[in-house]
Scaffold this motif. Structure first.
Motif, short mmCIF file in Angstrom:
data_model
loop_
_atom_site.label_atom_id
_atom_site.label_comp_id
_atom_site.label_asym_id
_atom_site.label_seq_id
_atom_site.Cartn_x
_atom_site.Cartn_y
_atom_site.Cartn_z
N LYS A 1 0.86 -1.18 0.00
CA LYS A 1 0.00 0.00 0.00
C LYS A 1 0.90 1.24 0.00
O LYS A 1 2.08 1.17 0.34
CB LYS A 1 -0.93 0.01 1.21
CG LYS A 1 -1.82 -1.22 1.32
CD LYS A 1 -2.82 -1.30 0.19
CE LYS A 1 -3.69 -2.54 0.32
NZ LYS A 1 -4.67 -2.65 -0.78
N TYR A 2 0.31 2.37 -0.34
CA TYR A 2 1.14 3.56 -0.57
C TYR A 2 0.52 4.81 0.07
O TYR A 2 -0.69 4.93 0.19
CB TYR A 2 1.29 3.82 -2.08
CG TYR A 2 1.87 2.65 -2.82
CD1 TYR A 2 3.24 2.46 -2.89
CD2 TYR A 2 1.03 1.71 -3.42
CE1 TYR A 2 3.77 1.36 -3.55
CE2 TYR A 2 1.55 0.62 -4.09
CZ TYR A 2 2.92 0.44 -4.16
OH TYR A 2 3.44 -0.64 -4.81
N LEU A 3 1.41 5.72 0.46
CA LEU A 3 1.03 7.07 0.84
C LEU A 3 1.46 8.00 -0.29
O LEU A 3 2.63 7.96 -0.71
CB LEU A 3 1.70 7.49 2.14
CG LEU A 3 1.37 6.66 3.39
CD1 LEU A 3 2.20 7.15 4.58
CD2 LEU A 3 -0.11 6.73 3.71
N GLU B 1 -7.70 8.50 -5.17
CA GLU B 1 -8.43 7.59 -6.06
C GLU B 1 -7.52 6.54 -6.71
O GLU B 1 -8.00 5.57 -7.30
CB GLU B 1 -9.16 8.38 -7.14
CG GLU B 1 -10.33 9.20 -6.61
CD GLU B 1 -10.94 10.08 -7.67
OE1 GLU B 1 -10.49 10.01 -8.84
OE2 GLU B 1 -11.87 10.85 -7.35
N VAL B 2 -6.21 6.73 -6.60
CA VAL B 2 -5.26 5.78 -7.19
C VAL B 2 -5.29 4.48 -6.38
O VAL B 2 -5.28 4.49 -5.15
CB VAL B 2 -3.84 6.37 -7.22
CG1 VAL B 2 -2.84 5.34 -7.74
CG2 VAL B 2 -3.81 7.64 -8.07
N GLU B 3 -5.30 3.38 -7.08
CA GLU B 3 -5.37 2.07 -6.43
C GLU B 3 -4.21 1.89 -5.45
O GLU B 3 -3.06 2.20 -5.75
CB GLU B 3 -5.33 0.96 -7.48
CG GLU B 3 -5.51 -0.44 -6.90
CD GLU B 3 -5.50 -1.51 -7.97
OE1 GLU B 3 -5.66 -2.69 -7.61
OE2 GLU B 3 -5.33 -1.16 -9.17
#
Length: 217
Positions: free
Chosen positions: A2-4, A29-31
């Protein structure tokens, strides 16, 4: 994974609020993006923006990071920072009061600030309602006014050993619940005038940890 989404370079609240909302919301909204980190200046936030960030913080993970750089107003004037330490304090307090994770950046070794001045400032920085602190060494970058000043009249820059000694003393004056996210920054080698330590961030941290372990005996 997962990303910030990290709005890092430049001043990421220097726009009208509707434009900022569109940028932040688009990022979310980016996956696999699960939150935002927004780096900015303390003089570039207002109550309307903070109210929106408070609402955003209820929906997603959020950190707002402020460039403090120094608690000494004379230093801030000398480096043409454009804001006072009181401005930093106000922005940090207002952000913290809204329940937002709040970070700060400081620079050790700014012109006119010796080790004693940095250590004087440590309890002041520690008194701010910060959750996270990033500490950077002063770096001289090509093409800047500071680089021109350094070329005319070179001033003292910390060696690795001097900086490690200062960091150990500095962090001993900080409150125990303050998360220290960084001890050094790393500018591109082709832009860096000095100091040229040739160390990656993790290499410096290893040296620092080893020195602390040695001191503990």
């Amino acid at each position: 994974m997962k990303y910030l989404a990290y709005f890092q370079s430049y001043t990421n609240t220097y726009e009208n609020i509707e434009k900022l909302k569109s940028l932040y919301e688009e990022s979310l909204e980016v996956e696999d993006v699960v939150g935002l980190v927004i780096g900015t200046r303390p003089d570039c936030v207002d109550d309307d923006l903070l109210d929106y960030l408070e609402e955003l913080n209820r929906r997603t993970f959020l950190i707002v990071e402020y460039g403090i750089e120094s608690a000494n107003n004379e230093t801030l004037r000398r480096i043409n920072r454009g804001h006072t330490f009181e401005c930093s304090r106000e922005a940090i307090v207002k952000t913290h009061e809204r329940g937002i994770f709040t970070g700060g950046h400081i620079i050790l070794g700014l012109p006119g600030e010796d080790a004693a001045e940095s250590l004087r400032q440590a309890p002041i920085i520690s008194s701010l309602p910060l959750d996270i602190l990033k500490i950077h060494q002063l770096q001289i970058i090509k093409g800047t006014p500071l680089a021109r000043e350094y070329a005319r009249r070179p001033f003292h820059l910390y060696s690795v050993d001097e900086y490690i000694e200062l960091i150990i003393r500095y962090i001993s004056l900080l409150r125990k619940d303050l998360v220290l996210e960084r001890f050094v920054s790393q500018s591109p080698a082709d832009l860096l005038v000095a100091p040229k330590w040739g160390l990656k961030n993790y290499e410096f941290t290893n040296l620092l940890n080893n020195r602390i372990k040695a001191l503990k005996g």
